[in-house]
Write a protein that holds these residues in place. Sequence first.
Motif, PDB file in Angstrom:
ATOM      1  N   GLY A   1      70.214  10.559   3.015  1.00 45.37           N
ATOM      2  CA  GLY A   1      71.459  10.125   3.746  1.00 45.37           C
ATOM      3  C   GLY A   1      71.554  10.966   4.844  1.00 45.37           C
ATOM      4  O   GLY A   1      72.508  10.361   5.984  1.00 45.37           O
ATOM      5  N   ASN A   2      71.053  12.016   5.253  1.00 48.22           N
ATOM      6  CA  ASN A   2      71.253  12.834   6.398  1.00 48.22           C
ATOM      7  C   ASN A   2      70.295  12.393   7.491  1.00 48.22           C
ATOM      8  O   ASN A   2      69.508  11.629   7.163  1.00 48.22           O
ATOM      9  CB  ASN A   2      71.120  14.267   6.184  1.00 48.22           C
ATOM     10  N   SER A   3      70.833  12.546   8.671  1.00 47.09           N
ATOM     11  CA  SER A   3      70.169  12.249  10.059  1.00 47.09           C
ATOM     12  C   SER A   3      70.201  13.377  11.041  1.00 47.09           C
ATOM     13  O   SER A   3      71.059  14.331  10.779  1.00 47.09           O
ATOM     14  CB  SER A   3      70.506  10.888  10.326  1.00 47.09           C
ATOM     15  N   GLY A   4      69.160  13.343  11.914  1.00 51.12           N
ATOM     16  CA  GLY A   4      69.142  14.269  12.996  1.00 51.12           C
ATOM     17  C   GLY A   4      68.408  14.045  14.087  1.00 51.12           C
ATOM     18  O   GLY A   4      67.919  13.005  13.927  1.00 51.12           O
ATOM     19  N   THR A   5      68.129  14.870  14.990  1.00 49.82           N
ATOM     20  CA  THR A   5      67.158  14.774  16.036  1.00 49.82           C
ATOM     21  C   THR A   5      66.239  16.025  16.124  1.00 49.82           C
ATOM     22  O   THR A   5      66.516  16.994  16.109  1.00 49.82           O
ATOM     23  CB  THR A   5      67.954  14.547  17.403  1.00 49.82           C
ATOM     24  N   ILE A   6      64.974  15.798  16.457  1.00 52.15           N
ATOM     25  CA  ILE A   6      63.854  16.855  16.465  1.00 52.15           C
ATOM     26  C   ILE A   6      63.710  16.672  18.219  1.00 52.15           C
ATOM     27  O   ILE A   6      63.202  15.509  18.567  1.00 52.15           O
ATOM     28  CB  ILE A   6      62.752  16.725  15.778  1.00 52.15           C
ATOM     29  N   LYS A   7      63.638  17.876  18.897  1.00 52.49           N
ATOM     30  CA  LYS A   7      63.206  17.816  20.222  1.00 52.49           C
ATOM     31  C   LYS A   7      62.048  18.780  20.481  1.00 52.49           C
ATOM     32  O   LYS A   7      62.074  19.913  19.832  1.00 52.49           O
ATOM     33  CB  LYS A   7      64.451  18.220  20.970  1.00 52.49           C
ATOM     34  N   ASP A   8      61.622  18.366  21.457  1.00 52.34           N
ATOM     35  CA  ASP A   8      60.274  19.155  22.050  1.00 52.34           C
ATOM     36  C   ASP A   8      61.114  19.859  23.045  1.00 52.34           C
ATOM     37  O   ASP A   8      61.181  19.603  24.203  1.00 52.34           O
ATOM     38  CB  ASP A   8      59.136  18.465  22.442  1.00 52.34           C
ATOM     39  N   SER A   9      61.389  21.177  22.871  1.00 51.77           N
ATOM     40  CA  SER A   9      62.427  21.994  23.787  1.00 51.77           C
ATOM     41  C   SER A   9      61.796  22.846  24.801  1.00 51.77           C
ATOM     42  O   SER A   9      62.416  23.315  25.783  1.00 51.77           O
ATOM     43  CB  SER A   9      63.016  23.110  22.795  1.00 51.77           C
ATOM     44  N   ASN A  10      60.303  22.499  24.996  1.00 54.90           N
ATOM     45  CA  ASN A  10      59.670  23.282  25.865  1.00 54.90           C
ATOM     46  C   ASN A  10      59.009  22.489  27.021  1.00 54.90           C
ATOM     47  O   ASN A  10      58.307  22.713  27.925  1.00 54.90           O
ATOM     48  CB  ASN A  10      58.930  24.343  25.506  1.00 54.90           C
ATOM     49  N   GLY A  11      59.193  21.114  26.798  1.00 53.62           N
ATOM     50  CA  GLY A  11      58.875  20.111  27.847  1.00 53.62           C
ATOM     51  C   GLY A  11      57.560  19.950  27.231  1.00 53.62           C
ATOM     52  O   GLY A  11      57.070  19.898  26.350  1.00 53.62           O
ATOM     53  N   SER A  12      56.757  19.453  28.197  1.00 58.13           N
ATOM     54  CA  SER A  12      55.041  19.266  28.163  1.00 58.13           C
ATOM     55  C   SER A  12      54.275  20.432  28.027  1.00 58.13           C
ATOM     56  O   SER A  12      52.879  20.365  27.694  1.00 58.13           O
ATOM     57  CB  SER A  12      54.565  18.366  29.193  1.00 58.13           C
ATOM     58  N   ALA A  13      54.960  21.681  27.837  1.00 58.18           N
ATOM     59  CA  ALA A  13      53.965  22.853  27.542  1.00 58.18           C
ATOM     60  C   ALA A  13      53.505  23.018  26.352  1.00 58.18           C
ATOM     61  O   ALA A  13      53.997  22.296  25.202  1.00 58.18           O
ATOM     62  CB  ALA A  13      55.081  24.150  27.954  1.00 58.18           C
ATOM     63  N   SER A  14      52.611  23.672  25.981  1.00 57.54           N
ATOM     64  CA  SER A  14      52.035  23.967  24.652  1.00 57.54           C
ATOM     65  C   SER A  14      52.880  24.113  23.522  1.00 57.54           C
ATOM     66  O   SER A  14      54.012  25.100  23.777  1.00 57.54           O
ATOM     67  CB  SER A  14      50.964  25.143  24.582  1.00 57.54           C
ATOM     68  N   GLY A  15      52.693  23.629  22.324  1.00 56.96           N
ATOM     69  CA  GLY A  15      53.660  23.733  21.419  1.00 56.96           C
ATOM     70  C   GLY A  15      54.851  22.199  21.139  1.00 56.96           C
ATOM     71  O   GLY A  15      55.189  21.801  22.358  1.00 56.96           O
ATOM     72  N   CYS A  16      55.159  22.010  20.139  1.00 59.17           N
ATOM     73  CA  CYS A  16      55.959  21.157  19.760  1.00 59.17           C
ATOM     74  C   CYS A  16      57.295  21.161  19.054  1.00 59.17           C
ATOM     75  O   CYS A  16      57.084  22.399  18.561  1.00 59.17           O
ATOM     76  CB  CYS A  16      55.071  19.776  19.177  1.00 59.17           C
TER      77      CYS A  16
ATOM     78  N   LYS B   1      59.492  20.690  15.750  1.00 58.07           N
ATOM     79  CA  LYS B   1      59.119  20.504  14.256  1.00 58.07           C
ATOM     80  C   LYS B   1      60.383  20.650  13.371  1.00 58.07           C
ATOM     81  O   LYS B   1      61.014  21.623  13.538  1.00 58.07           O
ATOM     82  CB  LYS B   1      58.023  21.436  13.906  1.00 58.07           C
ATOM     83  N   GLY B   2      60.265  20.024  12.402  1.00 56.68           N
ATOM     84  CA  GLY B   2      61.329  20.118  11.513  1.00 56.68           C
ATOM     85  C   GLY B   2      60.880  19.450  10.151  1.00 56.68           C
ATOM     86  O   GLY B   2      59.990  18.476   9.869  1.00 56.68           O
ATOM     87  N   THR B   3      61.447  20.332   8.973  1.00 59.03           N
ATOM     88  CA  THR B   3      60.934  19.758   7.746  1.00 59.03           C
ATOM     89  C   THR B   3      61.979  19.574   6.704  1.00 59.03           C
ATOM     90  O   THR B   3      63.245  20.443   6.689  1.00 59.03           O
ATOM     91  CB  THR B   3      59.992  20.984   7.052  1.00 59.03           C
ATOM     92  N   ALA B   4      61.996  18.368   5.916  1.00 61.54           N
ATOM     93  CA  ALA B   4      63.097  18.202   5.175  1.00 61.54           C
ATOM     94  C   ALA B   4      63.111  18.922   3.791  1.00 61.54           C
ATOM     95  O   ALA B   4      62.113  19.454   3.374  1.00 61.54           O
ATOM     96  CB  ALA B   4      62.876  16.516   4.588  1.00 61.54           C
ATOM     97  N   PRO B   5      63.981  19.242   3.142  1.00 61.45           N
ATOM     98  CA  PRO B   5      64.100  20.011   1.974  1.00 61.45           C
ATOM     99  C   PRO B   5      63.287  19.621   0.920  1.00 61.45           C
ATOM    100  O   PRO B   5      62.857  18.125   0.877  1.00 61.45           O
ATOM    101  CB  PRO B   5      65.547  20.163   1.449  1.00 61.45           C
ATOM    102  N   THR B   6      62.734  20.474  -0.066  1.00 58.00           N
ATOM    103  CA  THR B   6      61.884  19.883  -1.239  1.00 58.00           C
ATOM    104  C   THR B   6      62.828  18.558  -1.951  1.00 58.00           C
ATOM    105  O   THR B   6      63.856  18.644  -2.099  1.00 58.00           O
ATOM    106  CB  THR B   6      61.730  20.876  -2.361  1.00 58.00           C
ATOM    107  N   GLY B   7      62.134  17.530  -2.085  1.00 57.96           N
ATOM    108  CA  GLY B   7      62.422  16.396  -2.894  1.00 57.96           C
ATOM    109  C   GLY B   7      63.176  15.244  -1.809  1.00 57.96           C
ATOM    110  O   GLY B   7      63.642  14.215  -2.498  1.00 57.96           O
ATOM    111  N   VAL B   8      63.278  15.586  -0.511  1.00 55.67           N
ATOM    112  CA  VAL B   8      63.805  14.798   0.369  1.00 55.67           C
ATOM    113  C   VAL B   8      62.494  14.337   1.382  1.00 55.67           C
ATOM    114  O   VAL B   8      61.718  15.108   1.628  1.00 55.67           O
ATOM    115  CB  VAL B   8      64.807  15.515   1.173  1.00 55.67           C
TER     116      VAL B   8
END
Length: 127
Positions: free
Chosen positions: A77-92, A94-101
Motif C-alpha cells: 500500500g505504500n508509494s513513492g518516487t524514484i528519481k535519476d538525480s544526476n540527470g543523463s550522466a552515468s548512473g541511474c 534505484k530503489g528496492t522494496a523490503p523483503t516480501g513486498v
Amino acid sequence: MRKFSVAAASAAAIAMTLASGTAAQAHDQSWGWRACGPTKLQNCGTAYVSNGHRTLTVCDEEADGQGFWTLYKRSDGNSGTIKDSNGSASGCGKGTAPTGVTITKVRLYLNWGNGNGVYLGDWRTVS
C-alpha cells in the motif's frame, strides 16, 4: 506541484513502449518514453523493474535539463518516487522494496522544474 495531463500536453504520436526481457529474465520489464530532444526521437528515460518485482531503476537518457522520474505503488500500500538525480550522466536512480513486498504499478513523469511537469502515460501494472 503543478501537473498536466499528457493528453493535453503532448501529441498523440508520442508513445510509451513496453519491452520484456529475455527468456532468462522472463519477468523483467521496462517502460521508456521516446519523445525528447530537438527531433523528438531521443529517449527521455527508461524505468526498469527487476524480475522479482522488488527493484525499480530509473534512468534519465536525455541531456535536456529535465528530470525523469518514476512514481510507484507497492503491494503493502505504500508509494513513492524514484528519481535519476544526476540527470543523463552515468548512473541511474534505484530503489528496492523490503523483503516480501513487490512493486505493483509504475507511472513515468517528466519534471520540467519549478514545480511543473507532465505524467507520461497512465499507471502501468507490473506483471
